[in-house]
Design an enzyme around this catalytic site. Structure first.
Site, PDB file in Angstrom:
ATOM      1  N   LYS A  67       6.115  -1.946  -1.639  1.00 38.07           N
ATOM      2  CA  LYS A  67       4.953  -1.793  -0.478  1.00 38.07           C
ATOM      3  C   LYS A  67       4.443  -2.816  -0.143  1.00 38.07           C
ATOM      4  O   LYS A  67       4.627  -3.334   0.945  1.00 38.07           O
ATOM      5  CB  LYS A  67       3.993  -0.705  -1.248  1.00 38.07           C
ATOM      6  CG  LYS A  67       2.970  -1.026  -0.223  1.00 38.07           C
ATOM      7  CD  LYS A  67       1.635   0.151  -0.504  1.00 38.07           C
ATOM      8  CE  LYS A  67       0.595   0.587   0.108  1.00 38.07           C
ATOM      9  NZ  LYS A  67      -0.172   1.234  -0.105  1.00 38.07           N
ATOM     10  N   ASP A  70     -10.850  -3.962   5.391  1.00 35.09           N
ATOM     11  CA  ASP A  70     -10.945  -2.855   6.019  1.00 35.09           C
ATOM     12  C   ASP A  70      -9.602  -2.230   6.291  1.00 35.09           C
ATOM     13  O   ASP A  70      -9.078  -3.163   7.445  1.00 35.09           O
ATOM     14  CB  ASP A  70     -12.311  -2.461   6.848  1.00 35.09           C
ATOM     15  CG  ASP A  70     -12.703  -1.704   7.094  1.00 35.09           C
ATOM     16  OD1 ASP A  70     -13.020  -0.598   6.301  1.00 35.09           O
ATOM     17  OD2 ASP A  70     -12.866  -0.633   8.032  1.00 35.09           O
ATOM     18  N   TYR A 130      -3.348   7.886   1.696  1.00 31.74           N
ATOM     19  CA  TYR A 130      -2.399   8.354   2.257  1.00 31.74           C
ATOM     20  C   TYR A 130      -0.657   8.280   2.024  1.00 31.74           C
ATOM     21  O   TYR A 130      -0.109   8.692   2.706  1.00 31.74           O
ATOM     22  CB  TYR A 130      -2.843   7.862   3.628  1.00 31.74           C
ATOM     23  CG  TYR A 130      -3.674   8.602   4.216  1.00 31.74           C
ATOM     24  CD1 TYR A 130      -4.086  10.290   4.707  1.00 31.74           C
ATOM     25  CD2 TYR A 130      -5.098   7.663   4.311  1.00 31.74           C
ATOM     26  CE1 TYR A 130      -4.868  10.409   5.545  1.00 31.74           C
ATOM     27  CE2 TYR A 130      -6.735   8.017   4.949  1.00 31.74           C
ATOM     28  CZ  TYR A 130      -6.527   9.898   4.959  1.00 31.74           C
ATOM     29  OH  TYR A 130      -7.643   9.994   4.888  1.00 31.74           O
ATOM     30  N   HIS A 187       0.524  -2.931   5.757  1.00 33.16           N
ATOM     31  CA  HIS A 187       0.242  -3.637   6.537  1.00 33.16           C
ATOM     32  C   HIS A 187      -1.184  -4.643   5.790  1.00 33.16           C
ATOM     33  O   HIS A 187      -1.713  -5.992   6.553  1.00 33.16           O
ATOM     34  CB  HIS A 187      -1.001  -2.817   6.868  1.00 33.16           C
ATOM     35  CG  HIS A 187      -1.835  -1.934   5.885  1.00 33.16           C
ATOM     36  ND1 HIS A 187      -0.336  -0.976   5.380  1.00 33.16           N
ATOM     37  CD2 HIS A 187      -3.178  -1.266   6.234  1.00 33.16           C
ATOM     38  CE1 HIS A 187      -1.376  -0.042   4.476  1.00 33.16           C
ATOM     39  NE2 HIS A 187      -2.063  -0.792   4.714  1.00 33.16           N
TER      40      HIS A 187
END
Ligand code: IMP
Length: 199
Positions: free
Chosen positions: A173, A70, A152, A178
């Site tokens: 990336k 998540d 985003y 994250h």
């Protein structure tokens, strides 16, 4: 022989990102081989709760090892919004473009553009759940740039970078994002367990 790991997500982009990072350690499967007709529930108040909820849903239904993710974008000047509501910031149905436009609108005239992406991964294996968090700090740019990625990505520029996530290739990336950072913690955990088993 690599063990099988199911990815507890219905998001094709996440399957692609996670598979490319996990293929050396696992035989990675998406949910297409399991009989799921409904959307995986996501009703928690935090990313940690949602991640656990997704892993628990697949674990209890199918008794397989799985990994749930998540993630969300937290904008400092908006008190951490969209956060856990990142996927549906502009309402139902989910729409990446509408979310991004609403976020830019809510930041008009605001000088503080600091934001961070956060991922919480939850691994279910052998009856236990384990969670791992990864984050990347950055800022929201004034207008969308780039066409790679999703969500985003066109308006998030990681700190110390000139380009937004959407101007980077997936492998660029993946070196800093994250999800990759949370995965690194997960893989270290797996390696440790493997080392103990080998001793
Ligand atoms: P979820 O983890 O599937 O609930 O995703 C939450 C939402 O956060 C997604 O729909 C995207 O809008 C956003 N998001 C999560 N990770 C990323 C990313 O790596 N890039 C851009 N948007 C992201």
């Amino acid at each position: 022989m690599r063990p099988i790991l199911y990815l507890a997500t219905q998001n094709k982009h996440k399957v692609e990102e996670l598979s490319s990072l996990l293929q050396d350690h696992f035989i990675v499967r998406d949910l297409s081989t399991l009989a799921i007709t409904e959307e995986i529930p996501e009703t928690g108040a935090t990313l940690v709760e949602n991640s656990l909820q997704k892993a628990r849903f697949i674990a209890e239904k199918f008794q397989v090892s799985c990994l749930a993710d998540d993630s969300g974008l937290e904008v400092e000047a908006l008190a951490g919004a969209p956060g856990v509501n990142s996927a549906r910031y502009a309402g139902e149905p989910k729409n990446d473009q509408a979310n991004l436009e609403l976020l830019l609108k809510n930041l008009v005239g605001i000088a503080n553009r600091r934001a961070r992406f956060v991922t919480v991964l939850t691994y279910f294996h052998d009856g236990a759940f384990h969670s791992f968090e990864g984050e990347i700090q950055g800022e929201i740019v004034e207008a969308p740039r780039g066409s790679q990625g999703f969500g985003y990505d066109p308006i998030f520029k990681p700190e110390n970078q000139d380009r937004t996530f959407a101007e980077m290739t997936l492998s660029e990336k993946n070196q800093i994002a994250h999800r990759a950072r949370a995965l690194e913690k997960f893989i270290n955990f797996i390696d440790e367990i493997q080392k103990c088993a080998d001793e």
